[in-house]
Design a protein around this motif. Structure first.
Motif, PDB file in Angstrom:
ATOM      1  N   HIS A 147      42.850 120.328 -58.354  1.00  0.00           N
ATOM      2  CA  HIS A 147      44.113 120.869 -57.701  1.00  0.00           C
ATOM      3  C   HIS A 147      45.176 119.793 -58.560  1.00  0.00           C
ATOM      4  CE1 HIS A 147      46.696 122.407 -54.453  1.00  0.00           C
ATOM      5  NE2 HIS A 147      47.298 121.434 -54.280  1.00  0.00           N
ATOM      6  N   LEU A 148      44.590 118.389 -58.448  1.00  0.00           N
ATOM      7  CA  LEU A 148      45.425 117.307 -59.058  1.00  0.00           C
ATOM      8  C   LEU A 148      45.754 117.490 -60.079  1.00  0.00           C
ATOM      9  CD1 LEU A 148      44.429 113.122 -57.727  1.00  0.00           C
ATOM     10  CD2 LEU A 148      46.607 114.956 -57.217  1.00  0.00           C
ATOM     11  N   ASP A 149      45.002 118.065 -61.475  1.00  0.00           N
ATOM     12  CA  ASP A 149      45.229 118.476 -62.752  1.00  0.00           C
ATOM     13  C   ASP A 149      46.169 119.979 -62.572  1.00  0.00           C
ATOM     14  OD1 ASP A 149      43.843 116.832 -63.920  1.00  0.00           O
ATOM     15  OD2 ASP A 149      42.031 118.879 -63.414  1.00  0.00           O
ATOM     16  N   ILE A 150      46.061 120.593 -61.658  1.00  0.00           N
ATOM     17  CA  ILE A 150      47.557 121.694 -61.548  1.00  0.00           C
ATOM     18  C   ILE A 150      48.625 120.876 -61.372  1.00  0.00           C
ATOM     19  CG2 ILE A 150      47.696 123.614 -59.904  1.00  0.00           C
ATOM     20  CD1 ILE A 150      45.331 124.514 -59.626  1.00  0.00           C
ATOM     21  N   CYS A 151      48.516 120.114 -60.303  1.00  0.00           N
ATOM     22  CA  CYS A 151      50.173 119.258 -59.896  1.00  0.00           C
ATOM     23  C   CYS A 151      50.261 118.591 -61.029  1.00  0.00           C
ATOM     24  CB  CYS A 151      49.836 119.062 -59.079  1.00  0.00           C
ATOM     25  SG  CYS A 151      49.331 119.246 -56.691  1.00  0.00           S
ATOM     26  N   GLY A 206      54.349 118.372 -64.765  1.00  0.00           N
ATOM     27  CA  GLY A 206      54.835 117.479 -65.933  1.00  0.00           C
ATOM     28  C   GLY A 206      54.633 116.118 -66.565  1.00  0.00           C
ATOM     29  N   LEU A 207      53.817 115.361 -65.460  1.00  0.00           N
ATOM     30  CA  LEU A 207      52.582 114.306 -65.646  1.00  0.00           C
ATOM     31  C   LEU A 207      51.372 115.230 -66.485  1.00  0.00           C
ATOM     32  CD1 LEU A 207      53.363 113.083 -62.350  1.00  0.00           C
ATOM     33  CD2 LEU A 207      54.673 112.644 -64.549  1.00  0.00           C
ATOM     34  N   ASP A 208      51.230 113.436 -67.069  1.00  0.00           N
ATOM     35  CA  ASP A 208      49.375 113.417 -67.589  1.00  0.00           C
ATOM     36  C   ASP A 208      49.101 113.698 -66.676  1.00  0.00           C
ATOM     37  OD1 ASP A 208      48.373 112.332 -70.525  1.00  0.00           O
ATOM     38  OD2 ASP A 208      47.235 111.168 -68.331  1.00  0.00           O
ATOM     39  N   PRO A 209      47.376 114.578 -66.927  1.00  0.00           N
ATOM     40  CA  PRO A 209      46.819 113.772 -65.758  1.00  0.00           C
ATOM     41  C   PRO A 209      46.107 112.736 -65.152  1.00  0.00           C
ATOM     42  CG  PRO A 209      46.112 115.687 -67.286  1.00  0.00           C
ATOM     43  CD  PRO A 209      47.317 114.832 -67.946  1.00  0.00           C
ATOM     44  N   PHE A 210      46.023 111.543 -66.236  1.00  0.00           N
ATOM     45  CA  PHE A 210      45.806 109.972 -65.884  1.00  0.00           C
ATOM     46  C   PHE A 210      46.626 109.537 -64.814  1.00  0.00           C
ATOM     47  CE2 PHE A 210      42.102 111.085 -68.899  1.00  0.00           C
ATOM     48  CZ  PHE A 210      41.288 110.439 -68.557  1.00  0.00           C
ATOM     49  N   GLU A 211      48.362 109.823 -65.398  1.00  0.00           N
ATOM     50  CA  GLU A 211      48.958 108.701 -64.609  1.00  0.00           C
ATOM     51  C   GLU A 211      49.550 109.537 -63.865  1.00  0.00           C
ATOM     52  OE1 GLU A 211      51.839 106.526 -64.827  1.00  0.00           O
ATOM     53  OE2 GLU A 211      51.055 106.726 -66.351  1.00  0.00           O
ATOM     54  N   ILE A 212      49.350 111.086 -63.189  1.00  0.00           N
ATOM     55  CA  ILE A 212      49.538 111.372 -62.113  1.00  0.00           C
ATOM     56  C   ILE A 212      48.024 110.381 -60.752  1.00  0.00           C
ATOM     57  CG2 ILE A 212      47.848 113.323 -61.400  1.00  0.00           C
ATOM     58  CD1 ILE A 212      50.039 114.625 -60.214  1.00  0.00           C
ATOM     59  N   ARG A 213      47.128 109.608 -61.609  1.00  0.00           N
ATOM     60  CA  ARG A 213      45.876 109.799 -60.675  1.00  0.00           C
ATOM     61  C   ARG A 213      46.571 108.517 -60.753  1.00  0.00           C
ATOM     62  NH1 ARG A 213      43.835 113.979 -62.832  1.00  0.00           N
ATOM     63  NH2 ARG A 213      42.595 114.824 -61.771  1.00  0.00           N
ATOM     64  N   ARG A 214      46.999 107.222 -61.536  1.00  0.00           N
ATOM     65  CA  ARG A 214      47.280 106.257 -61.779  1.00  0.00           C
ATOM     66  C   ARG A 214      48.346 105.425 -60.281  1.00  0.00           C
ATOM     67  NH1 ARG A 214      47.001 106.295 -67.343  1.00  0.00           N
ATOM     68  NH2 ARG A 214      45.771 104.873 -68.305  1.00  0.00           N
ATOM     69  N   ILE A 215      49.309 107.054 -60.248  1.00  0.00           N
ATOM     70  CA  ILE A 215      50.389 106.769 -59.366  1.00  0.00           C
ATOM     71  C   ILE A 215      49.732 106.584 -57.693  1.00  0.00           C
ATOM     72  CG2 ILE A 215      52.025 108.445 -58.404  1.00  0.00           C
ATOM     73  CD1 ILE A 215      52.712 109.064 -61.241  1.00  0.00           C
ATOM     74  N   ASN A 216      48.446 107.189 -58.323  1.00  0.00           N
ATOM     75  CA  ASN A 216      48.468 107.778 -56.295  1.00  0.00           C
ATOM     76  C   ASN A 216      46.932 106.964 -56.188  1.00  0.00           C
ATOM     77  OD1 ASN A 216      49.950 109.930 -55.333  1.00  0.00           O
ATOM     78  ND2 ASN A 216      49.441 110.499 -57.254  1.00  0.00           N
ATOM     79  N   ALA A 217      46.467 105.821 -57.235  1.00  0.00           N
ATOM     80  CA  ALA A 217      45.753 105.151 -56.952  1.00  0.00           C
ATOM     81  C   ALA A 217      45.081 104.368 -55.582  1.00  0.00           C
ATOM     82  CB  ALA A 217      44.478 104.688 -58.063  1.00  0.00           C
TER      83      ALA A 217
END
Length: 356
Positions: A172-176, A181-192
């Protein structure tokens, strides 16, 4: 078999003879002192030998007949009747801001538990605890259900519970990431989660290594930064020399018994010849834990690993150390062996000091 003292004895390749001993005592209505389990060589486990499937039936047959009873599964029988990973269906809703910060998550998982409970309760508990991943989420609702069906019972396999729910969360995070318009690694860094974070079960995390792991994964995979909207040969990081395989997997995982107090026990004895013996309820299922324990004891005692003997896992002679699973044996039993070795060495040093 039933021995001359009336002790019901089971020899089986189990990942968890400690728990099975307590379960069998309830099944046959005998005190725990009248139930003995001896671990035969297990071979591969991965969760398939953690649940008690046939031991109760064999015990009853031995008690009724007064004779030893033996059961050997064919490969087909073993596949048909032993536990498998829980089939699951997960529904997940996630609310995020436009910059990718998660505000709320609602997760619901329904699992096929099979005809008997076995490890279903523990799997559902772990799924609820770890399902939302290593992310700081201010508003979270998680519901997990294990359903009785007419299918083969389901059990606790590697990364049990967490694997099913986190497949949904990470997908789901990949879809989000793609939608925002975010890099998959970046969205995980934001929420880590960071050091000092509090989980939804109110556990304080003094140290969180997720960002370091994420960085290592990104570097090791030669990830091509950007929004994941291109596929196949148009991405330079999916093929070629020195590049990771296209399919990888990982998950947020809890060591030991995440929802309950864990425990382990060990005895350490130093012999006259300078060798040592370690006795603990350890289960070797191919992961090399016997070597690990010998190395730990040797380091604490100042002897060679080959001078350390690990006793067999027999509930009549070994202190309880619980099951092989959840990445717990090196952490739990390794630490208790270190503590026992340290105490034994301290006592020896004191005796030597008094003598000389």
């Amino acid at each position: 078999y039933v021995d001359h003292d009336g002790v019901v004895t089971i020899v089986s390749p189990s990942q968890n003879i400690t728990h099975h001993r307590h379960m069998l005592a309830k099944i046959i209505k005998k005190p725990i002192s009248k139930v003995r389990f001896i671990m035969s060589p297990v071979g591969g486990g991965f969760g398939g030998k953690e649940d008690m499937i046939y031991q109760g039936m064999l015990a009853l047959m031995a008690m009724k007949t007064g004779r030893p009873v033996r059961l050997v599964f064919t490969r087909e029988e073993s596949i048909a009747v032993t536990a498998k990973r829980h089939p699951s269906r997960t529904t997940l809703r996630m609310g995020l801001t436009r910059d990718g910060r998660i505000q709320a998550v609602a997760l619901k998982m329904i699992c096929d538990g099979g005809a008997y409970g076995l490890s279903t309760e523990g799997v559902m508990r772990k799924a609820a605890i770890l399902g939302a991943g290593p992310y700081a989420i201010p508003n979270l609702q998680v519901d997990t259900y294990g359903i009785y069906t007419n299918n083969t019972p389901s059990g606790a396999f590697r990364s049990f519970g967490a694997l099913q729910t986190q497949f949904a969360t990470e997908s789901h995070l990949d879809i989000c990431a793609e939608r925002l318009g975010l890099d998959p690694f970046e969205i995980r860094r934001i929420n880590a989660m960071r050091d000092g974070a509090e989980t939804h079960t109110k556990q304080q995390l003094k140290s969180v290594s997720y960002l370091r792991v994420l960085e290592a994964a990104e570097k090791g995979s030669r990830w091509e930064k950007g929004v994941p909207v291109s596929r196949g040969d148009t991405r330079s990081d999916l093929s070629g020399e020195g590049v990771r395989e296209a399919c990888t997997a990982g998950c947020w995982y809890g060591i030991a018994r995440t929802a309950t107090v864990d425990r382990a026990g060990a005895w350490v004895e130093i012999d006259d010849g300078g060798s040592a013996k370690v006795v603990t309820g350890v289960t070797e299922i191919g992961e090399g834990i016997l070597t690990v324990l010998a190395q730990i004891a040797a380091q604490e005692l100042g002897v060679r690993p080959e001078d350390v003997t690990i006793g067999d896992n027999d509930t009549a002679r070994s202190p309880e150390a619980a099951h092989a699973g959840a990445t717990r044996q090196t952490y739990m039993i390794g630490n208790v062996v270190a503590l026992a070795s340290r105490e034994a060495f301290g006592k020896l040093a004191q005796v030597m000091a008094n003598e000389w």
